[in-house]
Design a protein around this motif. Structure first.
Motif, short mmCIF file in Angstrom:
data_model
loop_
_atom_site.label_atom_id
_atom_site.label_comp_id
_atom_site.label_asym_id
_atom_site.label_seq_id
_atom_site.Cartn_x
_atom_site.Cartn_y
_atom_site.Cartn_z
N LEU A 1 -93.22 11.84 -14.06
CA LEU A 1 -92.91 10.68 -14.90
C LEU A 1 -94.12 10.28 -15.74
O LEU A 1 -94.01 10.10 -16.97
CB LEU A 1 -92.47 9.51 -14.02
N VAL A 2 -95.26 10.15 -15.09
CA VAL A 2 -96.47 9.69 -15.80
C VAL A 2 -96.91 10.72 -16.84
O VAL A 2 -97.19 10.37 -18.00
CB VAL A 2 -97.60 9.42 -14.79
N GLU A 3 -96.94 11.99 -16.45
CA GLU A 3 -97.40 13.02 -17.38
C GLU A 3 -96.48 13.13 -18.59
O GLU A 3 -96.94 13.28 -19.73
CB GLU A 3 -97.51 14.36 -16.65
N GLN A 4 -95.16 13.06 -18.34
CA GLN A 4 -94.23 13.16 -19.46
C GLN A 4 -94.29 11.92 -20.34
O GLN A 4 -94.22 12.01 -21.58
CB GLN A 4 -92.80 13.38 -18.96
N ASP B 1 -88.38 20.00 -25.73
CA ASP B 1 -88.57 21.13 -24.81
C ASP B 1 -88.12 20.80 -23.39
O ASP B 1 -88.09 21.68 -22.53
CB ASP B 1 -90.05 21.55 -24.79
N ARG B 2 -87.76 19.56 -23.11
CA ARG B 2 -87.42 19.15 -21.75
C ARG B 2 -85.92 19.20 -21.46
O ARG B 2 -85.51 19.38 -20.31
CB ARG B 2 -87.92 17.72 -21.47
N LEU C 1 -80.55 20.63 -18.36
CA LEU C 1 -79.13 20.93 -18.43
C LEU C 1 -78.80 22.25 -17.73
O LEU C 1 -77.76 22.36 -17.06
CB LEU C 1 -78.69 21.00 -19.90
N GLU C 2 -79.68 23.23 -17.87
CA GLU C 2 -79.47 24.51 -17.20
C GLU C 2 -79.40 24.32 -15.68
O GLU C 2 -78.51 24.87 -15.01
CB GLU C 2 -80.60 25.48 -17.55
N LYS C 3 -80.30 23.55 -15.12
CA LYS C 3 -80.33 23.33 -13.68
C LYS C 3 -79.09 22.56 -13.23
O LYS C 3 -78.51 22.86 -12.16
CB LYS C 3 -81.60 22.59 -13.28
N ASN D 1 -83.13 11.80 -23.01
CA ASN D 1 -84.49 11.69 -23.54
C ASN D 1 -85.46 12.54 -22.71
O ASN D 1 -85.19 12.85 -21.54
CB ASN D 1 -84.93 10.22 -23.57
N PRO D 2 -86.56 12.99 -23.28
CA PRO D 2 -87.45 13.91 -22.57
C PRO D 2 -88.01 13.35 -21.26
O PRO D 2 -88.24 14.10 -20.31
CB PRO D 2 -88.56 14.21 -23.57
N LEU D 3 -88.21 12.05 -21.18
CA LEU D 3 -88.71 11.46 -19.94
C LEU D 3 -87.67 11.59 -18.83
O LEU D 3 -87.97 12.04 -17.72
CB LEU D 3 -89.04 9.98 -20.17
N SER D 4 -86.43 11.23 -19.13
CA SER D 4 -85.35 11.35 -18.15
C SER D 4 -85.10 12.81 -17.77
O SER D 4 -84.86 13.13 -16.61
CB SER D 4 -84.06 10.74 -18.70
N ALA D 5 -85.12 13.69 -18.77
CA ALA D 5 -84.86 15.11 -18.51
C ALA D 5 -85.93 15.71 -17.61
O ALA D 5 -85.63 16.49 -16.69
CB ALA D 5 -84.78 15.87 -19.83
N ALA D 6 -87.18 15.34 -17.85
CA ALA D 6 -88.28 15.86 -17.03
C ALA D 6 -88.16 15.39 -15.59
O ALA D 6 -88.30 16.19 -14.64
CB ALA D 6 -89.63 15.44 -17.62
N VAL D 7 -87.89 14.11 -15.40
CA VAL D 7 -87.75 13.57 -14.04
C VAL D 7 -86.49 14.11 -13.38
O VAL D 7 -86.50 14.47 -12.19
CB VAL D 7 -87.73 12.03 -14.07
N GLY D 8 -85.39 14.19 -14.12
CA GLY D 8 -84.15 14.71 -13.56
C GLY D 8 -84.30 16.15 -13.10
O GLY D 8 -83.83 16.52 -12.01
N LEU D 9 -84.95 16.98 -13.90
CA LEU D 9 -85.17 18.37 -13.51
C LEU D 9 -86.04 18.45 -12.26
O LEU D 9 -85.74 19.20 -11.33
CB LEU D 9 -85.84 19.13 -14.66
#
Length: 414
Positions: free
Chosen positions: A70-73, A87-88, A93-95, A294-302
């Motif tokens: 979360l913090v890094e993204q 890029d996130r 979505l693939e996962k 959004n990229p923040l949600s996608a990064a944490v969700g993945l």
């Protein structure tokens, strides 16, 4: 740098009461910190969290690797809208598709948004693919359902309070008894486009349908060309001992709605995941969300989905959930009339002649365990999936003491 002055418990509650809408009735505790399966109040008292925010905190509070993502993204890129690629999103979505066995995913923010997305998708599929006459599509829903608080969703609820004063409601929903396969078959018409169902009803009181119900529903839907949509916002992502609760019966739905745990306990993330032909009904301009995907949600969700797989948390939930139910049944307390659920989604039915479930939850709070009642008769026990057997023992022993402490209430009522 500005600093916020801490507010005392009574002051914090008073501020909420003064400036907030009175649409909740929280337990009288003010929480300030969380870590793993524990929460702390402003006095420094520690509580065992046996609710995990209705499954939203399945991985535990402030899970370090998820917080790090979360913090890094957030420092790199948080919000762009879907006007651009990031890029996130693709890897997330693939996962989602890999874990659910479905073809395409549409990210949103809350569970209710995922359900609203599902409603739009199945209706358009009904018109464009099945050939239902425009404006005539019907969606079958079980009584006791809970899928969110939008006006459309409360419109197909069977709970009077959820509907009171909020109509008129959207047509196109047909209600049948939950768990009754004959009623479902009788309700299907040529205009039926989908059956929306929770594999286990959460808000209704952790209601588990009869064995074989979902499998029979799958067969009915196949026979009548009806989409089976499983609402897995609360039951999905390991909560019941499987990645999806419908997998207990080997059922592959045509679509699922996901949320809560998908945000790793850090932010709202949801998704509608479906077969390719269902998702193909959406074209640019049909549907969207400024924040969805959004990229923040996608990064944490993945990261949350990877954690679920890596630590085999579905298996952990299956094992610890069985242990929790065994320990509860072993109490043999006269106030407990039923213990039901799957995995770490457990409902304890309380005899109303003995005490209200709310009174039991308040007594549990004083014993250092946080839970929440539903419908005044059921105590929910749904801890983070990382809970240990020793912590389950602690919760069950606290419940035993809580039940003992409400005995005077029973004698006074008598």
């Amino acid at each position: 740098m500005s600093h916020t002055t801490p507010v005392c418990a009574s002051g914090a509650i008073a501020l909420e009461d003064r400036y907030g809408a009175h649409n909740y009735h929280p337990l009288p505790v003010v929480l300030v910190r969380g870590e793993g399966v524990h929460l702390w109040d402003e006095q420094g008292r520690r509580y065992l969290d046996m609710m995990s925010a209705y499954s939203a905190v399945s991985f535990g509070h402030s899970r370090p690797e998820l917080v790090q993502v979360l913090v890094e993204q957030a420092q790199r890129l948080a919000i762009t809208s879907r006007a651009y690629h990031t890029d996130r999103l693709g890897p997330f979505l693939e996962k989602l598709c890999q874990l659910t066995g479905l073809d395409r995913a549409l990210p949103m923010n809350t569970g209710a948004e995922a359900v609203e997305t599902a409603i739009k998708a199945v209706r358009k599929w009904g018109y464009k693919v099945k050939g239902v006459a425009e404006g005539q599509a019907q969606i079958i829903v079980p009584a006791g359902n809970f899928a969110g608080r939008t006006t459309t969703i409360v419109g197909f609820s069977s709970e009077a309070q959820y509907r009171d004063g909020f109509g008129p409601f959207a047509p196109g929903f047909v209600q049948v008894p939950y768990g009754d396969i004959a009623a479902l078959e009788h309700a299907i018409t040529p205009q039926t486009v989908a059956f929306f169902v929770e594999p286990i009803q959460g808000e209704a009181g952790i209601i588990v349908p009869p064995a074989g119900y979902l499998r029979a529903a799958r067969e009915l839907c196949d026979r009548h060309r009806v989409l089976l949509v499983c609402d897995e916002v609360q039951t999905g992502l390991g909560r019941t001992g499987r990645i999806l609760a419908c997998h207990h019966e080997g059922v592959q739905p045509d679509a699922v709605t996901l949320g809560k745990a998908l945000g790793g306990g850090l932010l709202p993330v949801s998704a509608f995941v479906a077969r390719a032909d269902v998702m193909a009904q959406f074209t640019p301009g049909d549907h969207g969300s400024t924040f969805g995907g959004n990229p923040l949600s996608a990064a944490v969700g993945l990261a949350a989905l990877q954690l679920l797989e890596r630590e085999r948390l579905s298996e952990q939930a299956e094992r610890q959930g069985q242990y929790l139910r065994e320990r509860l049944l072993a109490l043999g307390h006269p106030a407990i009339t039923d213990v039901r659920g799957k995995g770490l989604l457990v409902g304890v039915e309380i005899d109303r002649r003995y005490a209200s479930a709310r009174a039991v939850c308040e007594a549990l709070m004083h014993e250092g365990v946080l839970s929440k009642d539903t419908h005044d008769t059921v105590v929910r026990l749904a801890p983070p999936l990382v809970v240990t057997a020793a912590q389950i023992d602690e919760a069950v022993e606290a419940l035993q003491r809580a039940l003992r402490s409400v005995e005077p209430e029973r004698r006074l009522a008598a």
